[in-house]
Design a protein around this motif. Structure first.
Motif, PDB file in Angstrom:
ATOM      1  N   GLY A  43      28.250  46.722  40.986  1.00 38.99           N
ATOM      2  CA  GLY A  43      29.642  46.528  41.328  1.00 38.99           C
ATOM      3  C   GLY A  43      29.897  45.487  42.393  1.00 38.99           C
ATOM      4  N   ARG A  44      28.915  44.670  42.681  1.00 36.99           N
ATOM      5  CA  ARG A  44      29.066  43.635  43.703  1.00 36.99           C
ATOM      6  C   ARG A  44      29.516  42.328  43.067  1.00 36.99           C
ATOM      7  N   VAL A  45      30.526  41.704  43.656  1.00 36.57           N
ATOM      8  CA  VAL A  45      30.980  40.394  43.187  1.00 36.57           C
ATOM      9  C   VAL A  45      30.003  39.350  43.696  1.00 36.57           C
ATOM     10  N   ARG A  46      29.373  38.646  42.767  1.00 33.44           N
ATOM     11  CA  ARG A  46      28.362  37.649  43.139  1.00 33.44           C
ATOM     12  C   ARG A  46      29.045  36.301  43.320  1.00 33.44           C
TER      13      ARG A  46
ATOM     14  N   GLY B 129      31.583  42.690  28.337  1.00 35.78           N
ATOM     15  CA  GLY B 129      31.893  44.011  28.883  1.00 35.78           C
ATOM     16  C   GLY B 129      31.887  44.072  30.393  1.00 35.78           C
ATOM     17  N   SER B 130      31.284  43.063  31.053  1.00 31.60           N
ATOM     18  CA  SER B 130      31.214  43.054  32.510  1.00 31.60           C
ATOM     19  C   SER B 130      32.496  42.500  33.108  1.00 31.60           C
ATOM     20  N   LEU B 131      32.770  42.883  34.352  1.00 31.14           N
ATOM     21  CA  LEU B 131      33.902  42.349  35.088  1.00 31.14           C
ATOM     22  C   LEU B 131      33.510  41.068  35.809  1.00 31.14           C
ATOM     23  N   ALA B 132      34.527  40.276  36.165  1.00 32.41           N
ATOM     24  CA  ALA B 132      34.302  39.056  36.924  1.00 32.41           C
ATOM     25  C   ALA B 132      35.598  38.702  37.639  1.00 32.41           C
ATOM     26  N   VAL B 133      35.478  37.853  38.647  1.00 33.99           N
ATOM     27  CA  VAL B 133      36.642  37.319  39.337  1.00 33.99           C
ATOM     28  C   VAL B 133      36.758  35.852  38.954  1.00 33.99           C
ATOM     29  N   ALA B 134      37.935  35.463  38.472  1.00 34.06           N
ATOM     30  CA  ALA B 134      38.129  34.129  37.907  1.00 34.06           C
ATOM     31  C   ALA B 134      39.120  33.315  38.718  1.00 34.06           C
ATOM     32  N   ASP B 135      38.788  32.040  38.895  1.00 32.52           N
ATOM     33  CA  ASP B 135      39.687  31.052  39.473  1.00 32.52           C
ATOM     34  C   ASP B 135      40.378  30.362  38.305  1.00 32.52           C
ATOM     35  N   MET B 136      41.684  30.598  38.166  1.00 35.85           N
ATOM     36  CA  MET B 136      42.422  30.125  37.003  1.00 35.85           C
ATOM     37  C   MET B 136      43.075  28.770  37.279  1.00 35.85           C
TER      38      MET B 136
ATOM     39  N   ALA C 137      29.441  32.441  45.676  1.00 33.23           N
ATOM     40  CA  ALA C 137      28.565  31.305  45.993  1.00 33.23           C
ATOM     41  C   ALA C 137      27.654  31.591  47.182  1.00 33.23           C
ATOM     42  N   TRP C 138      28.016  32.576  48.011  1.00 38.86           N
ATOM     43  CA  TRP C 138      27.160  32.941  49.136  1.00 38.86           C
ATOM     44  C   TRP C 138      26.388  34.211  48.795  1.00 38.86           C
ATOM     45  N   PRO C 139      25.057  34.150  48.727  1.00 41.70           N
ATOM     46  CA  PRO C 139      24.276  35.333  48.348  1.00 41.70           C
ATOM     47  C   PRO C 139      24.351  36.463  49.352  1.00 41.70           C
ATOM     48  N   THR C 140      24.806  36.186  50.585  1.00 44.63           N
ATOM     49  CA  THR C 140      24.854  37.238  51.608  1.00 44.63           C
ATOM     50  C   THR C 140      26.156  38.027  51.585  1.00 44.63           C
ATOM     51  N   GLU C 141      27.154  37.574  50.824  1.00 48.62           N
ATOM     52  CA  GLU C 141      28.410  38.307  50.771  1.00 48.62           C
ATOM     53  C   GLU C 141      28.226  39.607  49.988  1.00 48.62           C
ATOM     54  N   THR C 142      28.791  40.674  50.502  1.00 40.75           N
ATOM     55  CA  THR C 142      28.669  41.987  49.846  1.00 40.75           C
ATOM     56  C   THR C 142      30.063  42.523  49.537  1.00 40.75           C
ATOM     57  N   ILE C 143      30.731  41.870  48.627  1.00 41.88           N
ATOM     58  CA  ILE C 143      32.080  42.261  48.235  1.00 41.88           C
ATOM     59  C   ILE C 143      31.981  43.170  47.022  1.00 41.88           C
ATOM     60  N   MET C 144      32.468  44.397  47.152  1.00 38.99           N
ATOM     61  CA  MET C 144      32.398  45.348  46.064  1.00 38.99           C
ATOM     62  C   MET C 144      33.700  45.321  45.269  1.00 38.99           C
ATOM     63  N   ILE C 145      33.566  45.348  43.961  1.00 40.15           N
ATOM     64  CA  ILE C 145      34.734  45.196  43.103  1.00 40.15           C
ATOM     65  C   ILE C 145      35.712  46.361  43.266  1.00 40.15           C
TER      66      ILE C 145
ATOM     67  N   ASN D 217      38.271  27.906  35.970  1.00 36.94           N
ATOM     68  CA  ASN D 217      37.537  26.873  36.685  1.00 36.94           C
ATOM     69  C   ASN D 217      36.213  27.396  37.238  1.00 36.94           C
ATOM     70  N   VAL D 218      36.251  28.577  37.847  1.00 35.62           N
ATOM     71  CA  VAL D 218      35.069  29.213  38.438  1.00 35.62           C
ATOM     72  C   VAL D 218      35.093  30.682  38.044  1.00 35.62           C
ATOM     73  N   LEU D 219      33.916  31.223  37.762  1.00 37.15           N
ATOM     74  CA  LEU D 219      33.814  32.637  37.385  1.00 37.15           C
ATOM     75  C   LEU D 219      32.709  33.281  38.211  1.00 37.15           C
ATOM     76  N   PHE D 220      33.086  34.279  39.029  1.00 39.96           N
ATOM     77  CA  PHE D 220      32.123  35.029  39.824  1.00 39.96           C
ATOM     78  C   PHE D 220      31.878  36.376  39.141  1.00 39.96           C
TER      79      PHE D 220
END
Length: 227
Positions: free
Chosen positions: A204-207, A169-176, A209-217, A195-198
């Motif tokens: 609503g924050r995209v997690r 049910g959660s969203l994610a950003v995928a590297d296809m 590889a960098w814990p300091t990034e604050t990208i909101m979906i 390949n990679v799933l964030f």
């Protein structure tokens, strides 16, 4: 109160046995033969844990989310916003999810085929952010390595250690990527396109590889580089 009384009775019996002044003559009034000395039975050694897929996962370069998307586009990979449909329990990386047969394991050792434990994650396309969706249908598979079944274990991928659990049910950003057969050990086929799933966390924050990034979906488009 019964447990303290039992303990006391056991201690008292041991004290009487230790004094050595009483001989049990048995029903015939003849001295009973002394009991044979107890022989300590060594504990059976615990089966060793076997590690599968250790060191197989290599780190991928990551400078920032925008660079990651730009690199993916340059390599003709797609970046997609997806919804997680299903996350399996810990299983083997075979098409059936079962442990490979002894013959398959021998062949894998000879050929260098990879065998892992982990979770199979099904995602569905919400929309493409960049590039094209490579899967044949609206869903694709991702493999999150790591887990244990009995004495067989695959270490968790260190790059994902700080990411939240993947939940249906959660969203994610995928590297296809183009389809890759995850099942190298048997004759089965298990096509993986992610390949990679964030994952996106509860706020609503995209997690990434960098814990300091604050990208909101909700503002994902503003973080994307120009097409």
């Amino acid at each position: 109160m019964s447990r303290p009384r039992l303990a006391l009775a056991g201690g008292l019996a041991l004290a009487l046995a230790g004094c050595g002044s009483t001989v049990d003559r048995g029903a015939s009034a003849t001295p009973a033969a002394p009991a044979p000395a107890a022989t300590a039975v060594p504990a059976a050694p615990s089966p060793a844990v076997r590690i599968w897929g250790a060191g197989a996962a290599v780190s991928y370069p990551y400078g920032s989310f925008a660079e990651w998307v730009r690199d993916a586009a340059r390599m003709s990979r797609g970046i997609a916003l997806v919804r997680i449909v299903e996350v399996s329990g810990v299983r083997w990386s075979t098409a059936t999810g079962e442990k490979p047969s002894p013959a398959d394991i021998v062949r894998a050792d000879q050929t260098g085929a990879s065998i892992y434990l982990g979770r199979l994650v099904t995602v569905e396309l919400v929309r493409m952010l960049r590039g094209a969706w490579p899967a044949a249908g609206a869903t694709a598979l991702y493999w999150r390595s790591g887990g244990q079944i009995g004495n067989d274990r695959t270490p968790d991928y260190a790059a994902e250690a700080g990411l939240p659990e993947l939940r249906a049910g959660s969203l994610a950003v995928a590297d296809m990527i183009p389809a890759v057969n995850l099942d190298e050990a048997t004759d089965g086929v298990l096509w993986v396109n992610v390949n990679v799933l964030f994952p996106v966390d509860d706020v609503g924050r995209v997690r990434t590889a960098w814990p300091t990034e604050t990208i909101m979906i909700g503002e994902i488009d503003r973080y994307l580089p120009a097409p």
